[in-house]
Design a protein around this motif. Structure first.
Motif, short mmCIF file in Angstrom:
data_model
loop_
_atom_site.label_atom_id
_atom_site.label_comp_id
_atom_site.label_asym_id
_atom_site.label_seq_id
_atom_site.Cartn_x
_atom_site.Cartn_y
_atom_site.Cartn_z
N LEU A 73 0.81 -1.22 0.00
CA LEU A 73 0.00 0.00 0.00
C LEU A 73 0.85 1.27 0.00
O LEU A 73 0.52 2.24 -0.71
CB LEU A 73 -0.92 0.00 1.23
CG LEU A 73 -1.79 1.24 1.44
CD1 LEU A 73 -2.82 1.38 0.33
CD2 LEU A 73 -2.48 1.19 2.80
N LEU A 119 -7.59 4.21 -2.34
CA LEU A 119 -6.70 3.44 -1.48
C LEU A 119 -7.50 2.47 -0.61
O LEU A 119 -7.10 1.32 -0.42
CB LEU A 119 -5.88 4.37 -0.58
CG LEU A 119 -4.89 5.30 -1.27
CD1 LEU A 119 -4.29 6.27 -0.26
CD2 LEU A 119 -3.79 4.51 -1.99
N TRP A 158 -8.74 -0.46 -2.66
CA TRP A 158 -7.61 -1.36 -2.93
C TRP A 158 -7.36 -2.24 -1.71
O TRP A 158 -7.17 -3.46 -1.83
CB TRP A 158 -6.36 -0.54 -3.26
CG TRP A 158 -5.14 -1.38 -3.51
CD1 TRP A 158 -4.70 -1.83 -4.71
CD2 TRP A 158 -4.23 -1.90 -2.52
NE1 TRP A 158 -3.57 -2.59 -4.54
CE2 TRP A 158 -3.26 -2.66 -3.22
CE3 TRP A 158 -4.14 -1.79 -1.14
CZ2 TRP A 158 -2.21 -3.30 -2.55
CZ3 TRP A 158 -3.10 -2.44 -0.48
CH2 TRP A 158 -2.15 -3.18 -1.19
N ALA A 159 -7.35 -1.62 -0.51
CA ALA A 159 -7.09 -2.38 0.72
C ALA A 159 -8.18 -3.41 0.96
O ALA A 159 -7.89 -4.55 1.36
CB ALA A 159 -6.98 -1.43 1.90
#
Length: 253
Positions: free
Chosen positions: A27, A40, A43-44
């Protein structure tokens, strides 16, 4: 009540912590100017689910107002619990990211503060000092010692640099749930249990350029500095295993 863990349970938490740190390694390079914070978070969420875990923060809290992300993304004057949004990271931002993973019922917790591009000297000094506070606290953590020895190490270093220490929020036990007893304060005040075998806890200094005072925004999650100053946040999960204290999460910055 403090819930001590046995060796099997600590191994489960250790695996969760290693997964979390692996996620952070991938990340961190994505956190840069121009990136939208909610991207973000998405994505996580995908990464955690693809690797067999569950985002521990997603849906946490009151059913009427659950936390909406897998990541807390807190920029500049936001101390903790920043909600991922359409906001773009700008050059010079301090970006604190906090995350937890539920892996087969075992919870991990870790946070770090990333400097987006070239930050001000003020921001950089704060970030370095906050990370040092975490390291000083870890170095003070000895099996059989008292908890507030850790708190005193954090407090002494932050105050020596002239910074404010957030006291309204603090570290905590972790492992079976995201937040357990005991409280792990960043000042040497409060309950002072012994660091006994089986204790798993998150140590997380939250340090500000101004005072340690904070406010909560109307979303009932976002915690900001009362004076508008910058804040940084670093966190590791630790376990007392026999005669030693093991850092279960790993350095990624």
């Amino acid at each position: 009540m403090i819930r001590l863990k046995n060796e099997r349970q600590i191994e489960g938490i250790r695996k969760s912590c290693k997964m979390l740190s692996a996620m952070f390694r991938e990340l961190v390079p994505l956190v840069k100017p121009g990136v939208v914070t909610i991207d973000l978070d998405m994505w996580a969420q995908r990464w955690i689910k693809q690797n067999g875990g569950k985002p521990a923060f997603l849906g946490y809290g009151d059913k009427k107002n659950p936390f909406p992300g897998a990541l807390c993304i807190s920029l500049n004057n936001v101390v903790i619990h920043g909600i991922p949004s359409k906001r773009k990271i700008a050059i010079g931002d301090l970006v604190s990211i906090d995350c937890g993973i539920d892996l087969d019922g075992f919870i991990s917790d870790q946070a770090l503060t990333i400097e987006a591009g070239q930050v001000s000297d003020t921001a950089h000094r704060l970030n370095i000092t906050t990370k040092e506070c975490l390291k000083r606290g870890i170095a003070a953590a000895k099996a059989g010692e008292r908890l507030l020895v850790i708190s005193r190490a954090v407090e002494t270093h932050a105050k020596s640099a002239g910074y404010g220490i957030v006291t309204r929020y603090c570290g905590h036990g972790v492992g079976f749930a995201l937040h357990e007893a005991p409280h792990v304060p960043n000042i040497a005040k409060g309950s002072n249990p012994r660091l006994s075998k089986g204790l798993v806890f998150a140590l997380e200094p939250m340090i500000n350029t101004g005072t340690g005072d904070v406010d909560i925004l109307d979303d009932e999650w976002t915690v900001v500095t009362s004076d508008g100053g910058l804040s940084a946040h670093w966190e590791h999960t630790l376990a007392v295993t026999g005669d030693t204290v093991e850092v279960l999460t790993e350095d990624v910055l």
